[in-house]
Design a protein around this motif. Structure first.
Motif, PDB file in Angstrom:
ATOM      1  N   ALA A  81      37.798  44.004  37.037  1.00  0.00           N
ATOM      2  CA  ALA A  81      37.500  45.389  37.422  1.00  0.00           C
ATOM      3  C   ALA A  81      38.651  45.941  38.266  1.00  0.00           C
ATOM      4  N   PRO A  82      38.998  47.228  38.098  1.00  0.00           N
ATOM      5  CA  PRO A  82      38.419  48.235  37.207  1.00  0.00           C
ATOM      6  C   PRO A  82      39.305  48.500  35.985  1.00  0.00           C
ATOM      7  N   GLN A  83      39.767  47.467  35.322  1.00  0.00           N
ATOM      8  CA  GLN A  83      40.650  47.659  34.170  1.00  0.00           C
ATOM      9  C   GLN A  83      39.884  48.239  32.978  1.00  0.00           C
ATOM     10  N   SER A  84      40.575  49.075  32.212  1.00  0.00           N
ATOM     11  CA  SER A  84      40.036  49.594  30.950  1.00  0.00           C
ATOM     12  C   SER A  84      40.530  48.698  29.826  1.00  0.00           C
ATOM     13  N   VAL A  85      39.599  48.135  29.053  1.00  0.00           N
ATOM     14  CA  VAL A  85      39.951  47.130  28.051  1.00  0.00           C
ATOM     15  C   VAL A  85      39.186  47.386  26.753  1.00  0.00           C
ATOM     16  N   THR A  86      39.657  46.717  25.702  1.00  0.00           N
ATOM     17  CA  THR A  86      38.913  46.614  24.450  1.00  0.00           C
ATOM     18  C   THR A  86      38.680  45.135  24.182  1.00  0.00           C
ATOM     19  N   LEU A  87      37.426  44.741  24.031  1.00  0.00           N
ATOM     20  CA  LEU A  87      37.101  43.345  23.729  1.00  0.00           C
ATOM     21  C   LEU A  87      36.828  43.213  22.234  1.00  0.00           C
ATOM     22  N   THR A  88      37.434  42.208  21.617  1.00  0.00           N
ATOM     23  CA  THR A  88      37.031  41.825  20.265  1.00  0.00           C
ATOM     24  C   THR A  88      36.349  40.468  20.359  1.00  0.00           C
TER      25      THR A  88
END
Length: 426
Positions: free
Chosen positions: A295-302
């Motif tokens: 937190a507070p990173q903006s991510v995309t999880l696959t």
């Protein structure tokens, strides 16, 4: 600023602050003083203020109106009050600061709640001549409900009471007693003169009887809020990314801002509300893939499995499940024009999820002077109370005391679409 100094400022810790107080307690002057003394005010700003006051370009900070550095709206300058939340940025060699300057008038309490919601520390300004006002107590109570870890009471305008220690001690005793009732653990009281600069960035010559740190030294030494990384992992899903290109025909990425905790490639996750599990395949960011994110990173999880997850769902680690209920009890700061009352229907906006809700009961409202719980049928504007809601579908949450990000919500009027309340789940 040299390249070496710029790199130093980049690497130091960040502290988010909020300043609150009643009208004319001197918030704008205090922030202006901090900006000038930490070289956070640009030269063109100082020049513009000097021109407005009819001063020449060599006039010192003592000659200008410091409040004019911060009151940005024309209506603020005309009325001599702060109306909207304004964010100010300054830095010292030890720390960077983002300060939310919140309005003091009761009419703008709603703006103050917004500005304080992300802060790790708060400065509560009190005019030494007036003492602890009702609005001071209202702000302090809201800050306590919001879980701000560090409260600093700055007793301002000590120059107008001849730097009398007895005046300061009386205000300190009253604030200590009030905060003790609310369970506030970290309260620091400092006497200052924002206009003259005493005990703001430098000690000055008029408050020798106070042996504590200056306001700026106190801000530099506060522990920053690092506990969010140690909380359970929470990723409210904001968007499901499915480009469906020939290169990525089956790609599904779950996008959002990490609310708390950390996640690593290979970690086993569970999606709520479905309860489906999988493991993290990739952590994708704008700057490239990561092995770990927090937190507070903006991510995309696959994920390694094709499981059903939609916007508004939440991804957590296995074994760190959230609360799950169609009944919700929360402390609510009411900011709507029309009162909140039983049987009324609203929309609860919680992280990326929206749920229809009905007020099941008004459990009590709080007397801001005594903190007593009073019987009530409704909450009027700027009142605070405990409310129980009946939800259309289960909400997945943490208590606000455990997690500020997933324990808070806003209430939206279903007819006007206006935000009318801020809630903290108990």
């Amino acid at each position: 600023m040299t390249e070496a100094n710029f790199k130093l400022v980049e690497e130091v810790e960040l502290l988010r602050l909020v300043t609150v107080g009643s009208v004319d307690d001197g918030k704008s002057t205090l922030i202006g003083r901090l900006l000038v003394d930490t070289k956070g005010a640009f030269e063109d700003q100082l020049l513009a203020v000097r021109k407005q006051k009819g001063l020449d370009s060599i006039a010192t900070a003592a000659d200008i109106d410091l409040a004019m550095l911060t009151d940005g709206l024309s209506a603020e300058r005309e009325q001599g009050i702060t109306i909207d939340v304004a964010y100010r940025y300054f830095a010292t060699p030890k720390r960077k600061f983002i300060m939310a300057d919140c309005p003091g008038h009761e009419q703008y309490t709603r703006n103050m709640v917004t500005g304080a919601s992300t802060a790790s520390a708060a400065i509560i300004l009190i005019d030494a001549r007036s003492g602890v006002m009702p609005q001071t107590k209202r702000h302090t109570h809201i800050l306590g409900l919001l879980g701000i870890p560090h409260l600093i009471v700055a007793v301002n305008k000590m120059d107008l009471v001849d730097f009398d220690q007895a005046v300061f001690e009386q205000i300190r005793a009253e604030m200590n007693e009030y905060c003790a009732k609310q369970g506030v653990k970290d309260l620091i009281c400092i006497p200052i003169s924002a206009l003259d600069g005493d005990m703001v960035a430098v000690r000055g010559n008029n408050l020798d009887w106070y042996e504590g740190k200056t306001l700026l030294e106190t801000l530099e030494s506060l522990p920053t809020l690092g506990d969010v990384d140690r909380l359970p992992f929470r990723l409210p899903v904001q968007l499901v990314n499915r480009p469906q290109t020939t290169e990525l025909p089956d790609y599904r990425g779950f996008m959002g801002t990490i609310a708390s905790g950390t996640i690593r490639v290979g970690d086993e996750i569970i999606a709520v509300p479905s309860g489906n599990t999988s493991t993290v395949k990739e952590i994708v960011t704008f700057d490239g893939n990561l092995q770990e994110a927090f937190a507070p990173q903006s991510v995309t999880l696959t994920l390694n499995d094709n499981i059903d997850i939609s916007r508004g769902d939440m991804i957590t680690r296995v074994g760190e499940k959230t609360g799950d209920s169609k009944d919700l009890t929360a402390n609510v700061c009411w900011i709507g024009d029309e009162p909140l009352s039983a049987r009324k229907k609203y929309i609860i906006k919680h992280t990326t999820n929206s749920v229809k809700a009905m007020v099941s009961s008004v459990d009590f409202k709080t007397d801001i002077h005594t903190l007593d719980h009073l019987d009530a049928d409704e909450l009027a504007m700027n009142e605070i109370g405990r409310i129980t809601f009946k939800l259309q579908k289960p909400l997945h949450y943490d208590s606000y005391a455990d997690n500020r990000a997933t324990g808070s919500f806003i209430l939206i009027d279903t007819f006007t679409n206006n935000t009318v309340g801020a809630g903290m789940i108990v």
